[in-house]
Motif scaffolding. Structure first.
Motif, PDB file in Angstrom:
ATOM      1  N   UNK A 179       0.833  -1.204   0.000  1.00  0.00           N
ATOM      2  CA  UNK A 179       0.000   0.000   0.000  1.00  0.00           C
ATOM      3  C   UNK A 179       0.867   1.253   0.000  1.00  0.00           C
ATOM      4  N   UNK A 180       1.884   1.262   0.836  1.00  0.00           N
ATOM      5  CA  UNK A 180       2.809   2.386   0.933  1.00  0.00           C
ATOM      6  C   UNK A 180       3.477   2.660  -0.417  1.00  0.00           C
ATOM      7  N   UNK A 181       3.992   1.612  -1.053  1.00  0.00           N
ATOM      8  CA  UNK A 181       4.675   1.767  -2.349  1.00  0.00           C
ATOM      9  C   UNK A 181       3.738   2.334  -3.406  1.00  0.00           C
ATOM     10  N   UNK A 182       2.505   1.862  -3.421  1.00  0.00           N
ATOM     11  CA  UNK A 182       1.528   2.373  -4.386  1.00  0.00           C
ATOM     12  C   UNK A 182       1.247   3.856  -4.171  1.00  0.00           C
ATOM     13  N   UNK A 183       1.085   4.248  -2.910  1.00  0.00           N
ATOM     14  CA  UNK A 183       0.795   5.648  -2.605  1.00  0.00           C
ATOM     15  C   UNK A 183       1.970   6.556  -2.955  1.00  0.00           C
ATOM     16  N   UNK A 184       3.174   6.153  -2.601  1.00  0.00           N
ATOM     17  CA  UNK A 184       4.360   6.962  -2.907  1.00  0.00           C
ATOM     18  C   UNK A 184       4.543   7.061  -4.419  1.00  0.00           C
ATOM     19  N   UNK A 185       4.420   5.945  -5.127  1.00  0.00           N
ATOM     20  CA  UNK A 185       4.574   5.942  -6.586  1.00  0.00           C
ATOM     21  C   UNK A 185       3.538   6.832  -7.252  1.00  0.00           C
TER      22      UNK A 185
END
Length: 184
Positions: A95-101
């Motif tokens: 989830x974190x990676x998706x939001x940052x990306x």
């Protein structure tokens, strides 16, 4: 999508558009640009930690072995963020990676760790791989490791790729996919 959220998404994308273009072109990022990415990542992580009542937890930043930025959340009683066998942490990472990306407009490697769990698990998986390879050679038979995530299976394959006495391959389907170590 609400109009306000849409405007905010466009604004964020515009804010990082030049950074995204440089990164995608393969240009080296400046320390200032890396700090911008780190600040954004910490902000997104704090927003997620809010839902676990842990938004005020200290977050240590450091560079990983493969050039990734690692954010390590350190505070007592954060086992809820790790979950059983690291499953919650794995989901938090996704989830974190998706939001940052999404906010950056490109995928920059940023990993979330909690109280050094991933680091300890990394070392344990590497040790397990070497022990299993030794056992396979000693007993002249294949050795199957327990089911692991794709990331952990990759660690095993990398750890043993230079071992001239064994080969590795994965068998099964998730969530029961595992590495099997065989003699050459």
């Amino acid at each position: 999508m609400s109009e306000e959220l849409h405007e905010k998404t466009e604004e964020v994308t515009g804010e990082y558009a030049q950074l995204a273009a440089r990164y995608k072109a393969g240009e080296a990022l400046t320390d200032e640009e890396l700090d911008t990415i780190a600040d954004l990542a910490v902000s997104v992580l704090r927003d997620l930690l809010f839902y676990f009542d842990a938004q005020d937890s200290p977050i240590d930043e450091y560079d990983g072995d493969e050039g990734e930025l690692i954010l390590d959340v350190t505070a007592p009683d954060l086992a809820v963020l790790i979950g059983r066998h690291g499953k919650t942490l794995e989901s938090l990472q996704t989830l974190f990676s998706l939001l940052v990306s999404r906010k950056l407009g490109f995928r920059y490697p940023v990993a979330v760790d909690v109280e050094g769990y991933k680091s300890r698990r990394h070392d344990k998986v590497i040790s397990m791989a070497h022990s299993a390879a030794s056992r396979a050679v000693r007993q002249h038979m294949s050795v199957s490791l327990p089911p692991m995530s794709a990331y952990e299976r990759r660690l095993v394959h990398i750890a043993l790729r230079d071992n001239a006495r064994v080969d590795t391959h994965s068998e099964g389907s998730d969530p029961e996919r595992r590495v099997v170590i065989t003699l050459r």
